[in-house]
Design an enzyme around this catalytic site. Structure first.
Site, PDB file in Angstrom:
ATOM      1  N   GLY A 267       0.818  -1.594   0.094  1.00 52.20           N
ATOM      2  CA  GLY A 267      -0.086  -0.016   0.404  1.00 52.20           C
ATOM      3  C   GLY A 267       0.877   1.067   0.006  1.00 52.20           C
ATOM      4  CG  MET A 269       8.006   2.168   2.387  1.00 56.63           C
ATOM      5  SD  MET A 269       7.752   0.893   4.136  1.00 56.63           S
ATOM      6  CE  MET A 269       9.237   1.629   5.259  1.00 56.63           C
ATOM      7  CD  GLU A 270       7.003   2.488   8.060  1.00 51.88           C
ATOM      8  OE1 GLU A 270       5.782   2.380   6.830  1.00 51.88           O
ATOM      9  OE2 GLU A 270       7.222   1.623   8.898  1.00 51.88           O
ATOM     10  CG  ASN A 271      10.246   5.774   2.209  1.00 54.81           C
ATOM     11  OD1 ASN A 271      10.595   4.450   2.742  1.00 54.81           O
ATOM     12  ND2 ASN A 271       9.842   5.348   1.870  1.00 54.81           N
ATOM     13  CG  HIS A 303      -1.015   2.818   8.755  1.00 57.78           C
ATOM     14  ND1 HIS A 303      -1.546   1.616   9.391  1.00 57.78           N
ATOM     15  CD2 HIS A 303       0.768   2.482   8.410  1.00 57.78           C
ATOM     16  CE1 HIS A 303      -0.284   1.229   9.542  1.00 57.78           C
ATOM     17  NE2 HIS A 303       0.858   1.280   8.642  1.00 57.78           N
ATOM     18  CD  GLU A 304       2.188   3.682   4.828  1.00 59.68           C
ATOM     19  OE1 GLU A 304       3.336   3.688   5.662  1.00 59.68           O
ATOM     20  OE2 GLU A 304       1.526   3.679   5.148  1.00 59.68           O
ATOM     21  CG  HIS A 307       4.175   3.376  10.380  1.00 56.07           C
ATOM     22  ND1 HIS A 307       4.245   2.971  11.701  1.00 56.07           N
ATOM     23  CD2 HIS A 307       3.698   3.117   8.941  1.00 56.07           C
ATOM     24  CE1 HIS A 307       4.163   2.058  11.039  1.00 56.07           C
ATOM     25  NE2 HIS A 307       3.933   1.403   9.430  1.00 56.07           N
ATOM     26  CD  GLU A 326       3.800  -2.075   9.784  1.00 59.74           C
ATOM     27  OE1 GLU A 326       1.608  -0.704   9.699  1.00 59.74           O
ATOM     28  OE2 GLU A 326       4.506  -1.459   9.707  1.00 59.74           O
TER      29      GLU A 326
END
Ligand code: TRP
Ligand code: ZN
Length: 901
Positions: A267, A269-271, A303-304, A307, A326
């Site tokens: 889906g 990514m939280e970089n 969500h991201e 994080h 998570e």
């Protein structure tokens, strides 16, 4: 392939202070020069230096400026070992060549539609440069990106852009080149590194944090897609505001970037400061996305973003702690959605998802605890257990402790572990310490044993709560005998009793809540009108006495597991009349819905068994008629109460009843039941439609319930056929050309399983309208692949050859192969043709993209639950897969399914 074990975790002998990269992007290859500054880890034994590197061509290697001779290091498969590194601090320099254009795994550095992009979680960074690539090594990153100016005008990485400039032209092509340098002030693990380079359109906005810090927000999309970013941007601002208000957690850099990428394994990514999203989770408006997709985008953006604290500022010590970030972040994103859109219906949606995915996983060969203790391929552990069950564990802590005490624990967790790599145990310990403070302040708060609660992290399988009751009408005492039992799962045969929060209520015959008083409980009875009591179940078997109830012949109705207070399966045969009463009158929306679900499952199973329970169906029709007319309900609540159970739940219900699930029969039963409801309820359904239509054009979230119920009405009426069915079918076709994607897809869904001309008209119209928009066209691929007709496999084969099918886009692959897996009559065809077709496709896909292939392979995991013929055919497909040359990822899943590991 060897197992990685939690028990083998050792701190690294060297800490990493800096990771400095120069990344040169070219048209046919790329080069990465890295400088890694190491120092001995005072908390570890001295040892060799182990670096990871996959598909890298090593060009240079030096320590402290001196080239390493071949004898000074060992280059093995995926590893570079320096047996005798310096004993003090040192600088390791390397230069490697890699090939992003031919990287089809979508891990590491790869090219998606001309755009250079990265995906490093969990172990993709080792495809970019030689590096320890372990999450407990946090280092400060400085990154210089060099690329052609024309093809890569935008150069992004984490942190702040500190310098940009011109470079000499490419000596071969003569193309102008430029560079950008980025500096991330927050030390981070390598899995949070990101780099993006290409032609991107930028949409900007700003957000001011509670303490007054302005943050520049930028969303980067393919040129032309700018107009579709408004929803994502608004969602981001809501998420930033929510985390500030609810958790007091603020953003910590001056800019926050989101990039939308078409080719992406998951889906998003939280970089750090550079989130990368699957473009389907960014690009959306009312015309191009459904209400459900808009809500999902909002929740994933949340969500991201969340994080940044739970994942990035506090990261994971090792991948066994994955649920630390998570599970907690899913819990936070669920609360975000609940706060914005109402808790009740969101809870029901999330429970339905949990039961249809996580319960299934927990009951099969890939079952594992929220904190696993061994794995082969970490990518296989991005599961619904880690995410959704992990979130349920946090939610149980919240339920048991209450908001205030939970937040105390959360504050302790953040203050203790900010800037470090932590464990699940660190989180639970912070909660335990927060609870000690909270309990000291509130002697009546329910108590539980944290050590026992911890078992939830280590024990796989869905616990069963078996409840028997005894009603004494003379004394007004209701006795509940509660037994808990967790079935054995692979590698775990003995299970211990857990701490299970059980929220319950009692209703009298008029539907009024009764005060609930537990014998011996110092806390007062629940006030009349509220009526939910939280009980703590913590023994294998215990008896609870509810006292002070009206002395009368009829026992009160029992409303159980309110708000789904624990991720367990209830085993309690309740009479139909009691469930019907709860469906009509329970004030807890979850328990009310759940009562209907029990009845619906029974009705579907009865039909699938050949007979059909006419009396039960009459009861349901009566109840649904009242729900459709109940003025106290919203349209959204009505449509949720009328929603039919999912296939996975139905299969599980068959197994629980000692039957072998027959998916085509269950599927046919669902359809037939829709037709029955459509016929019997034609009038109230038509009235509901009249009520909903004026709200069709309202902008999300307004009008959401009206569009949702419209979809239910269309589906039921079309399934019923006849005159009103024909009218509904025509309305459904018309919706495909209309302004609302929600209604268009509702129409397509209503027509999907009916072999009527309107079905083809609607699908063709959808294709014509959206054929140039891949993200939207995936829905069409999904519908075509799940068409439950005899020519199913040829249809799917044609789709895979379709000129607009992009085999490199996991979204498209999942649309077609996932659509096939959801196509019960075709996938589960008696001759096994669906299974072997799927196995062939997965083996092919595995050559290019192991992450996506191994996730798909899990559709075979339930083979043992079916009857002998089907089980043998499915097992045959698994063996067919096992015989192919498979990636570690897919081999692990296939091995688990076959019971080999
Ligand atoms: N950490 C990401 C999330 O939960 C998910 C993720 C893990 C991921 N591995 C990935 C996304 C690989 C894309 C590709 O939000
Ligand atoms: Zn996540």
């Amino acid at each position: 392939m060897p197992l990685v074990r939690l028990a083998d975790y050792r701190p690294a002998p060297f800490l990493l202070e800096r990771t400095d990269l120069v990344v040169q992007l070219h048209a046919d290859h790329s080069e990465v020069a890295a400088q890694l500054a190491f120092r001995p880890n005072p908390a570890a034994e001295p040892g060799p230096l182990l670096l990871q590197g996959v598909d890298l061509e090593l060009l240079e290697l030096a320590i402290d400026g001196r080239k390493l001779e071949p004898g000074a290091y060992q280059l093995g498969a995926g590893e570079l070992l320096i047996a005798e590194p310096p004993t003090g601090s040192f600088l390791l320099e390397s230069r490697v060549r890699l090939h992003p254009h031919s990287n089809t795994t979508l891990e590491g550095l790869y090219v998606s539609g001309g755009l250079f992009t990265t995906q490093c979680e969990a172990e993709g960074f080792r495809r970019i440069t030689f590096h320890p690539d372990r999450p407990d090594l946090l280092s400060r990153f400085r990154v210089r990106i060099e690329a052609d100016r024309a093809s890569c005008p935008v150069l992004l990485s984490n942190g702040n852009c500190v310098e940009t400039g011109e470079l000499p032209a490419d000596p071969v092509s003569g193309a102008a080149r430029h560079f950008a340098s980025w500096d991330d002030p927050f030390p981070k693990p390598s899995y949070l590194f990101a780099l993006v380079a290409g032609q991107l359109e930028e949409v900007t906005d700003t957000f001011t944090t509670a303490s007054g810090r302005p943050v520049a927000l930028r969303i980067h999309v393919e040129p032309g897609d700018g107009p579709y970013t408004a929803h994502a941007m608004a969602s981001l601002k809501r998420a930033m505001a929510w985390d500030g208000q609810r958790y007091g957690l603020e953003y910590d850099l001056d800019e926050f970037n989101i990039v939308a990428v078409r080719h992406f394994n998951m889906g998003a990514m939280e970089n750090k400061s550079l989130n990368i999203f699957n473009s389907k989770l960014v690009l959306a408006d009312a015309e191009t996305a459904t209400d459900g997709e808009l809500e999902r985008i909002e929740s994933v953006i949340g969500h991201e973003y969340f994080h940044n604290w739970t994942g990035n500022r506090i990261t994971c010590r090792d991948w066994f702690q994955l649920s630390l970030k998570e599970g907690l972040t899913v819990f936070r994103d669920q609360c975000f959605t609940e706060d914005l859109h109402g808790a009740a219906l969101n809870r029901i949606e999330n429970v339905a998802l949990l039961r249809n995915t996580q319960f299934r996983e927990d009951a099969g060969p890939t079952a594992h605890p929220v904190q696993p203790d061994a794995y082969q391929a970490i990518d296989n552990f991005y599961t619904t257990t880690i995410y959704e069950k992990g979130s349920e564990l946090i939610r149980m802590l919240h339920t048991l402790l209450g908001e205030e005490t939970f937040m105390r624990g959360m504050a302790l967790y953040v203050s203790r572990h900010d800037g470090t790599a932590a464990t699940c145990e660190d989180f639970v310990q912070a909660m335990e310490d927060g609870a000690a403070q909270g309990w000291a302040a509130d002697p009546l708060a329910p108590r539980f044993d944290f050590s026992q609660f911890r078992r939830w992290y280590h024990q796989a399988g869905t616990p069963r709560l078996h409840i028997q009751r005894h009603w004494d009408g003379d004394t007004g005492v209701l006795e509940l005998l509660v037994q808990q039992h967790t079935p054995a799962t692979p590698g775990q045969s003995d299970k211990q009793p857990l701490v299970i929060p059980l929220a319950l209520g009692l209703l009298d015959q008029a539907g009024e809540p009764l005060a609930v008083q537990l014998e011996g409980d110092p806390a007062a009875a629940t006030p009349k009108g509220a009526g939910t009591r939280l009980l703590v179940i913590d023994q294998a078997e215990q008896s609870l006495r509810l006292v002070g109830l009206p002395r009368q012949h009829h026992p009160p109705a029992l409303s159980l597991l309110r708000q789904f207070s624990a991720p367990v399966l209830l085993e309690m045969g309740r009479p139909t009349a009691e469930l019907v009463h709860l469906l009509a009158a329970d004030r807890d929306p979850f328990a009310r819905w759940d009562a209907g679900q029990v009845l619906l499952r029974q009705a579907v199973l009865a039909r699938a068994g050949g007979g059909g329970d006419g009396l039960l169906e009459e009861e349901l029709i009566d109840a649904f008629g009242r729900i459709l007319a109940d003025p106290s309900l919203s349209e959204a609540s009505r449509s949720v109460l009328l929603a039919l159970p999912g296939m996975a739940e139905l299969e599980a219900a068959c197994s629980a009843a000692g039957q072998e699930p027959d998916p085509p029969a269950l599927f046919a039963a669902l359809l037939a039941l829709q037709g029955r409801f459509g016929t019997a309820l034609a009038e109230p359904l038509a009235a509901a439609l009249e009520r909903c239509m004026p709200q069709w054009g309202l902008a999300w979230p307004e009008g959401n319930g009206d569009r949702l119920l419209t979809g239910t009405v269309w589906s039921w009426l079309v399934a019923a056929g006849g005159e009103s069915g024909g009218a509904a079918a025509r309305a459904a076709v018309a919706a495909v050309g209309g302004p609302s994607m929600t209604l268009a897809r509702a129409g397509l869904r209503a027509l999907q399983c009916q072999p009527i001309p309107e079905r083809q008209q609607a699908l063709d119209a959808f294709y014509q309208r959206w054929q140039h928009r891949p993200v939207i066209l995936d829905a069409w691929f999904g519908l075509e692949a799940s068409a439950p007709f005899a020519d199913g496999l040829e249809r799917v084969a044609r789709l895979l050859e379709h000129p607009r099918f992009d085999p490199a886009a996991p979204n498209s692959v999942r649309a077609v192969l996932g659509g096939l897996a959801a196509n019960a009559p075709v996938f589960h065809a008696a001759d096994g043709s669906g299974y072997s077709f799927m196995a062939e496709r997965i083996a092919e896909l595995d050559q290019r993209n192991p992450i996506t292939a191994s996730r798909l392979a899990k559709i075979f995991s339930r083979w043992q639950s079916y009857g002998p013929a089907r089980a043998a055919a499915m097992r045959g497909a698994l063996e067919q897969l096992a015989a192919a040359s498979l990636s570690t990822n897919t081999a692990e899943v296939v091995g688990q399914c076959l019971g080999a590991s």
